[in-house]
Write an enzyme that holds these catalytic residues in place. Structure first.
Site, PDB file in Angstrom:
ATOM      1  N   GLY A 239      28.954  48.863  72.507  1.00  0.00           N
ATOM      2  CA  GLY A 239      28.785  47.787  73.485  1.00  0.00           C
ATOM      3  C   GLY A 239      28.202  46.497  72.971  1.00  0.00           C
ATOM      4  O   GLY A 239      28.108  45.530  73.730  1.00  0.00           O
ATOM      5  N   GLU A 273      27.773  53.815  68.210  1.00  0.00           N
ATOM      6  CA  GLU A 273      29.238  53.858  68.348  1.00  0.00           C
ATOM      7  C   GLU A 273      29.817  52.448  68.491  1.00  0.00           C
ATOM      8  O   GLU A 273      30.472  52.135  69.492  1.00  0.00           O
ATOM      9  CB  GLU A 273      29.623  54.678  69.582  1.00  0.00           C
ATOM     10  CG  GLU A 273      29.139  56.111  69.579  1.00  0.00           C
ATOM     11  CD  GLU A 273      29.433  56.829  70.894  1.00  0.00           C
ATOM     12  OE1 GLU A 273      29.810  56.175  71.886  1.00  0.00           O
ATOM     13  OE2 GLU A 273      29.281  58.058  70.926  1.00  0.00           O
ATOM     14  N   PRO A 274      29.610  51.577  67.523  1.00  0.00           N
ATOM     15  CA  PRO A 274      30.111  50.212  67.684  1.00  0.00           C
ATOM     16  C   PRO A 274      31.623  50.131  67.492  1.00  0.00           C
ATOM     17  O   PRO A 274      32.199  50.873  66.698  1.00  0.00           O
ATOM     18  CB  PRO A 274      29.398  49.444  66.562  1.00  0.00           C
ATOM     19  CG  PRO A 274      29.168  50.474  65.504  1.00  0.00           C
ATOM     20  CD  PRO A 274      28.963  51.785  66.221  1.00  0.00           C
ATOM     21  N   ARG A 312      43.784  41.407  77.740  1.00  0.00           N
ATOM     22  CA  ARG A 312      42.417  41.136  78.184  1.00  0.00           C
ATOM     23  C   ARG A 312      42.312  39.961  79.171  1.00  0.00           C
ATOM     24  O   ARG A 312      41.608  40.088  80.183  1.00  0.00           O
ATOM     25  CB  ARG A 312      41.479  40.943  76.983  1.00  0.00           C
ATOM     26  CG  ARG A 312      41.474  42.155  76.035  1.00  0.00           C
ATOM     27  CD  ARG A 312      40.376  42.088  74.982  1.00  0.00           C
ATOM     28  NE  ARG A 312      39.067  42.271  75.572  1.00  0.00           N
ATOM     29  CZ  ARG A 312      38.228  41.297  75.817  1.00  0.00           C
ATOM     30  NH1 ARG A 312      38.527  40.057  75.482  1.00  0.00           N
ATOM     31  NH2 ARG A 312      37.068  41.552  76.381  1.00  0.00           N
ATOM     32  N   CYS A 355      57.484  39.119  83.174  1.00  0.00           N
ATOM     33  CA  CYS A 355      57.744  38.735  84.558  1.00  0.00           C
ATOM     34  C   CYS A 355      56.577  39.114  85.462  1.00  0.00           C
ATOM     35  O   CYS A 355      56.680  40.015  86.307  1.00  0.00           O
ATOM     36  CB  CYS A 355      59.038  39.396  85.020  1.00  0.00           C
ATOM     37  SG  CYS A 355      60.374  39.026  83.889  1.00  0.00           S
TER      38      CYS A 355
HETATM   39  N1  LLP Z   1      31.408  54.513  72.994  1.00  0.00           N
HETATM   40  C1  LLP Z   1      31.997  54.811  74.165  1.00  0.00           C
HETATM   41  C2  LLP Z   1      31.716  56.097  74.797  1.00  0.00           C
HETATM   42  C3  LLP Z   1      32.854  53.873  74.776  1.00  0.00           C
HETATM   43  O1  LLP Z   1      33.416  54.174  75.934  1.00  0.00           O
HETATM   44  C4  LLP Z   1      33.102  52.637  74.138  1.00  0.00           C
HETATM   45  C5  LLP Z   1      33.995  51.644  74.738  1.00  0.00           C
HETATM   46  C6  LLP Z   1      32.488  52.389  72.891  1.00  0.00           C
HETATM   47  C7  LLP Z   1      31.646  53.340  72.358  1.00  0.00           C
HETATM   48  C8  LLP Z   1      32.724  51.124  72.107  1.00  0.00           C
HETATM   49  O2  LLP Z   1      32.292  49.986  72.755  1.00  0.00           O
HETATM   50  P1  LLP Z   1      32.291  48.598  71.959  1.00  0.00           P
HETATM   51  O3  LLP Z   1      31.256  48.689  70.873  1.00  0.00           O
HETATM   52  O4  LLP Z   1      33.652  48.400  71.413  1.00  0.00           O
HETATM   53  O5  LLP Z   1      31.954  47.577  72.974  1.00  0.00           O
HETATM   54  N2  LLP Z   1      38.955  47.229  76.985  1.00  0.00           N
HETATM   55  C9  LLP Z   1      37.681  46.595  77.234  1.00  0.00           C
HETATM   56  C10 LLP Z   1      36.530  47.352  76.621  1.00  0.00           C
HETATM   57  C11 LLP Z   1      36.458  48.805  77.024  1.00  0.00           C
HETATM   58  C12 LLP Z   1      35.341  49.547  76.352  1.00  0.00           C
HETATM   59  C13 LLP Z   1      35.526  50.999  76.504  1.00  0.00           C
HETATM   60  N3  LLP Z   1      34.533  51.797  75.879  1.00  0.00           N
HETATM   61  C14 LLP Z   1      37.741  45.162  76.735  1.00  0.00           C
HETATM   62  O6  LLP Z   1      38.800  44.739  76.255  1.00  0.00           O
HETATM   63  O7  LLP Z   1      36.772  44.422  76.848  1.00  0.00           O
END
Ligand code: LLP
Length: 428
Positions: A239, A273-274, A312, A355
């Protein structure tokens, strides 16, 4: 921060002019910078080094196996959410003990696949799921480890579609129920529940929600430890934000400065978990301008990329900085600010050919006057870009290219019409 920059008016990815890639591979094409991936992975590893965390790169954010290999070589493990992602982790040579498996809807087949692979941790999201995974472990004669995904009821202040740690979310188990969960399942042999998982949303632009969530969770963990439960691991999820505009997101060190003090000296193995914070700034989407047209009240730049390539903007109203890959004579490198206006520019919407009226890549931007054949760059497209692409309108998916210094290669070829029909027309 990334390794995309204008030199003499042309956009380069590291040492390669992106226009060369577009000429050879065609558009639309995703271009990724290996140096940027390495940079961001390294920043996170360094910022959290005191905790010696296990970094499990979130495959869903950018899942190309060549990118996964690059990260595996840096020591990364993987966060997977499906059998398909597990196959990718394996294809990348990932160490299975460094794989964590989350998701509310794991099927029996996927659970068996993960047991056979010998993954490190199941991140469990419900009571029924725990019972099912434990049953399948017993059946396989294996003992595995599990983390309970706790929902700490924290508002990460992000788009409601990507907020996951509030009470109304489908993810995890309410923090109030978590203690009961350990009392019921904390002593099962086949599935050892000795870890806690959090993932509160994405992207999160300050450390505060993490501090709140971790603090709440640590208090619960101490209560559990007091009851004799062993908690070895805390997985704080992903996140961390990325620079959709220059300087918008905190550096890894800023998150770490707030989070590390909470976790030091607690005898916990920490997992991160980045996804986005590693790869968002490492990718751009290049699109060719097909037509420029004036609608009733708006000007449209119509490009060969569409919501099928980058969903997005349509799905979350996300704003990506968009700028030509070649600057006008005398134009200086633009600051990557959505509001930046080209002097003498034209207010336009950048749209694709699908479309749907939601098919736009950018709205109300003042770009330099564009012409048929120009090349546009959609920045910060590495995360949740290609992976969320689809074939709607029977459009073949884009190619992906990885640049490393002066070298570059296609890491996913452009799809063909045969690919479009492949799963439907089977050989007799
Ligand atoms: N861990 C878990 C359990 C997750 O569900 C996610 C993302 C991550 C790690 C990684 O998060 P990050 O570090 O990438 O922010 N499609 C959306 C984002 C969905 C995120 C889903 N989960 C977008 O385009 O903004």
């Amino acid at each position: 921060m990334d390794y995309f920059a204008y030199r003499n008016g042309s956009l380069f990815c590291e040492d390669v002019p992106v226009a060369d890639i577009a000429t050879k591979v065609g558009t639309p094409v995703y271009v990724y910078s290996a140096a940027t991936l390495r940079h961001h992975y390294g920043r996170i590893a360094a910022a959290f080094a005191e905790l010696s965390p296990m970094i499990c790169y979130s495959i869903k954010s950018l899942s190309n196996v060549h990118v996964l290999r690059l990260l595996r070589e840096l020591g990364s493990g993987f966060d997977v959410v499906s059998g398909g992602e597990l196959v990718r982790a394996q294809a990348a040579g990932g160490e299975m003990s460094k794989v964590v498996f989350a998701g509310v809807a794991k099927t029996d087949a996927e659970i068996r696949q993960a047991i056979d692979a010998g993954i490190g941790l199941f991140n469990i999201e419900s009571e029924q799921e725990f019972e099912n995974v434990a049953r399948l472990c017993r059946q396989a004669g294996r003992s595995m480890r599990a983390a309970l995904r706790v929902n700490p009821d924290i508002d990460p202040k992000t788009h409601r579609y990507t907020s996951t740690g509030k009470k109304e979310s489908k993810f995890g188990v309410d923090i109030e129920r978590a203690e009961r969960f350990f009392q019921t399942y904390g002593r099962v042999e086949s599935l050892r529940l000795d870890a806690i998982h959090l993932h509160i949303g994405s992207p999160i632009y300050t450390a505060d929600p993490y501090v709140e969530a971790v603090t709440k969770t640590l208090a619960m963990m101490e209560r559990l430890r007091g009851q004799g439960f062993v908690i070895r691991t805390l997985d704080i999820g992903g996140g961390f934000a990325a620079d959709y505009e220059a300087g918008k997101s905190p550096d890894a060190a800023t998150y770490a400065a707030a989070i590390v003090p909470l976790l030091r000296g607690r005898g916990l193995e920490v997992i991160l978990e980045p996804g986005r914070s590693i790869n968002a700034n490492a990718g751009v989407l290049l699109a060719g301008v097909l037509y420029v047209k004036q609608g009733g009240e708006r000007n449209f730049v119509i490009v060969d990329a569409a919501m099928t390539d980058l969903i997005r903007p349509a799905l979350y109203g996300s704003e990506h900085f968009v700028w030509p890959a070649k600057l006008a004579a005398g134009e200086t490198s633009p600051p990557r600010q959505i509001s930046h206006e080209a002097p003498g520019g034209v207010k336009v919407d950048v749209v694709g050919g699908v479309c749907e009226s939601s098919d736009f890549l950018a709205k109300d931007r003042t770009l330099p006057p564009m012409q048929r054949g120009d090349l546009l760059t959609i920045f910060t497209a590495g995360a949740y870009g290609f992976v969320m692409s689809n074939q709607y309108n029977s459009r073949p998916r884009a190619a992906e290219v990885l640049v490393d210094g002066t070298a570059w290669r296609v890491i996913r070829r452009r799809e063909t019409y045969e690919d479009i029909l492949a799963a439907e027309i089977t050989k007799e």
